[in-house]
Design an enzyme around this catalytic site. Structure first.
Site, PDB file in Angstrom:
ATOM      1  N   THR A 354      -4.535  19.508  16.080  1.00 22.94           N
ATOM      2  CA  THR A 354      -5.611  19.579  16.779  1.00 22.94           C
ATOM      3  C   THR A 354      -6.593  18.359  15.645  1.00 22.94           C
ATOM      4  OG1 THR A 354      -6.462  20.999  14.838  1.00 22.94           O
ATOM      5  CG2 THR A 354      -6.384  21.401  17.662  1.00 22.94           C
ATOM      6  N   ASP A 355      -7.122  17.889  16.044  1.00 26.30           N
ATOM      7  CA  ASP A 355      -8.482  16.679  15.761  1.00 26.30           C
ATOM      8  C   ASP A 355      -9.148  17.346  14.731  1.00 26.30           C
ATOM      9  OD1 ASP A 355      -7.153  15.303  17.373  1.00 26.30           O
ATOM     10  OD2 ASP A 355      -8.236  15.697  19.662  1.00 26.30           O
ATOM     11  N   SER A 380     -13.485  17.238  10.237  1.00 23.82           N
ATOM     12  CA  SER A 380     -13.770  16.900  12.259  1.00 23.82           C
ATOM     13  C   SER A 380     -12.693  15.254  12.030  1.00 23.82           C
ATOM     14  CB  SER A 380     -14.959  16.619  12.440  1.00 23.82           C
ATOM     15  OG  SER A 380     -14.831  15.844  14.164  1.00 23.82           O
ATOM     16  N   ARG A 381     -11.881  15.254  12.735  1.00 22.87           N
ATOM     17  CA  ARG A 381     -11.359  13.747  12.077  1.00 22.87           C
ATOM     18  C   ARG A 381     -12.034  12.971  13.543  1.00 22.87           C
ATOM     19  NH1 ARG A 381      -5.671  17.284  12.681  1.00 22.87           N
ATOM     20  NH2 ARG A 381      -5.626  17.822  10.930  1.00 22.87           N
ATOM     21  N   VAL A 382     -12.830  12.791  14.427  1.00 22.85           N
ATOM     22  CA  VAL A 382     -13.618  12.755  15.241  1.00 22.85           C
ATOM     23  C   VAL A 382     -14.562  11.890  14.754  1.00 22.85           C
ATOM     24  CG1 VAL A 382     -15.092  11.862  17.085  1.00 22.85           C
ATOM     25  CG2 VAL A 382     -12.530  13.290  16.725  1.00 22.85           C
TER      26      VAL A 382
END
Length: 517
Positions: A354-355, A380-382
């Site tokens: 997951t991101d 959250s990698r975004v």
């Protein structure tokens, strides 16, 4: 050799070819037990192909699916002399010696706009007593995910309505954000609140929501369906149910069915939010099937391809490029941990796919923090790419302030006397933590979140004790609705805080401070 002899020989060879083809299309049941059927023959079968046990060889797949008496199986093992099939139904109806036939079709689920607002099972059949669903086509429940070229960067926010998430660990449309934590720490509540919050979005930008219940009690799924219906959220929601009482095969297939439904809308350029609740139970169901199929067990008795089980599912979440229609599918998988152990096999697998993840901690939950998100290991990698300019502006400092507060709070247990500056910082941290608290099933529109966080981070709430934050927040939002609704509307439409809006907001907050004691 005469012409007549050649013709006769060709006829025999053609007849033999037809015979071989027929043998490839049919087989004989040799063993049945625990929902697994071993079929001798069917040498032409494909993985994930539907097998029918009906004696009629003339019925098409579409006709067979409409028959209540038809029983299907799914090919999961291709062996040298036989195939092993997982039954999608009652195994007591199968007996040794029964003829099994290929259908030539991979397992598919009917799709269409008519599914919105309905509760269906894994095969797309309605289970909500509202009559049949008119499908416009069918999607295979397994398909290859979109490639890199077909995707676009994740840059559009999907607001959850939960302050702690939208400010600290924002979700973007097309992202895969894991919700992880122990049993009864509020994982499902976070997902359902995110679905409910889409009521705050305009109809044009509102995503289609799909809730996939895997191995849950039917009473729990019914309560969720009732809540969504009462709040008007079933107007844009589909529920796919594979309850705990259903066979392991249904629990294994449920997330793929939900993804197939979501991909129908994504391909039409729409946004989709899909919740998998929860993938731990899917992994257990797949382990059960694998052991019954005599596949070799690996770590924690899971089969070697358990990582692939989840990666091929979660890779289907994507933000598509404009050339592909620009649709998106955002995945919120849920994983249950044991005693907070995120280093176990399935949690580490899904974290790596997951991101980002929201980690819900039992200790925080027991202290009354709602949602009980551990800010330290949630990520959250975004990141801010999935935030509006307004939210980015007010939320920038929060994570650092909270992290510093957590450190001071831990240190405070060992310190008998604290200086004024430290006390002030701890009070500020407690106030901020209280501000991020919110009750279940009460998502807040993003412009209202921005106003509250702006007030908290700019000292406008410093005069009030932390335990009054919930009450003060309600009064503040009520005041802004009555006296300064245009400020909230400006933030909502512009998605940013202009100099003029900020000036008006500050003036409004100062006025609020004078009116509230």
């Amino acid at each position: 050799m005469t012409d007549q002899t050649i013709i006769e020989r060709l006829k025999k060879e053609i007849a033999a070819l037809h015979l071989e083809e027929k043998e490839e299309d049919a087989g004989v049941v040799r063993m049945v037990g625990d929902g697994i059927v071993e079929i001798e023959g069917l040498s032409g079968a494909m993985m994930m192909e539907m097998i029918t046990f009906d004696e009629s060889s003339n019925a098409s797949v579409a006709q067979a699916l409409t028959k209540d008496s038809e029983l299907f199986g799914l090919v999961l093992n291709l062996e040298e002399d036989s195939v092993k099939v997982v039954l999608l139904g009652d195994s007591s109806r199968i007996s040794e010696g029964m003829i099994a036939r290929k259908t030539g079709k991979l397992l598919s689920i009917p799709v269409g706009e008519a599914f919105i607002g309905r509760v269906v099972n894994v095969l797309g059949e309605p289970i909500d007593s509202k009559g049949p669903v008119k499908a416009v086509g069918a999607n295979p429940i397994e398909r290859e995910a979109y490639g890199v070229i077909d995707r676009a960067p994740v840059d559009t926010p999907l607001h959850s309505g939960i302050k702690a998430i939208d400010t600290l660990i924002p979700i973007g449309r097309g992202q895969r954000e894991l919700i992880i934590g122990d049993r009864a720490t509020g994982k499902t509540t976070v997902a359902i609140d995110t679905i409910l919050n889409q009521l705050n979005e305009s109809k044009e930008s509102r995503p289609i929501c799909i809730y996939v219940a895997i191995g849950q009690k039917e009473s729990k799924t019914a309560q969720i369906a009732q809540l969504l219906s009462d709040r008007g959220a079933m107007e844009y929601t589909i529920i796919v149910d594979a309850s705990a009482s259903q066979p392991a095969a249904f629990q294994f297939l449920a997330p793929y069915s939900g993804a197939a439904l979501g991909e129908y809308f994504m391909a039409k350029g729409k946004d989709v939010l899909i919740v998998y609740d929860d993938l731990s139970k899917q992994a257990v169901a797949y382990r059960e099937l694998s052991l019954l199929l005599r596949r070799p067990p690996g770590r924690e008795a899971y089969p070697g391809d358990i990582f692939y089980l989840h990666s091929r599912l979660l890779e289907r979440a994507a933000k598509l490029s404009k050339e592909k229609g620009g649709g998106s599918m955002t995945a919120l998988p849920i994983i249950e941990t044991q005693e907070g152990d995120v280093s176990a096999y399935i949690p580490t697998n899904v974290i790596s796919i997951t991101d980002g993840q929201m980690f819900l901690e039992a200790d925080l939950f027991n202290k009354g923090t709602r949602p009980a998100i551990n800010v330290g290991i949630s990520v959250s990698r975004v990141g801010s790419a999935a935030q509006t300019k307004a939210m980015k502006k007010v939320a920038g400092r929060i994570k650092l302030d909270l992290a510093q507060f957590r450190e001071l709070e831990a240190f405070m247990q060992f310190a008998s006397d604290l200086d004024e500056k430290t006390k002030k910082q701890i009070d500020s941290g407690r106030r901020l933590s209280s501000t991020l608290n919110q009750p279940k099933n009460a998502p807040i529109a993003f412009e209202r979140q921005v106003a509250v966080i702006f007030a908290a981070t700019n000292g406008y709430l410093d005069a009030y004790p932390p335990e009054r934050m919930t009450e003060i927040e309600e009064k503040l939002l009520g005041f802004l609705d009555r006296e300064h609704a245009h400020i909230l509307e400006a933030i909502r439409t512009e998605k940013a805080i202009s100099e003029e809006t900020e000036k008006t907001l500050r003036a409004g907050l100062e006025m609020f401070g004078k009116t509230v004691q």
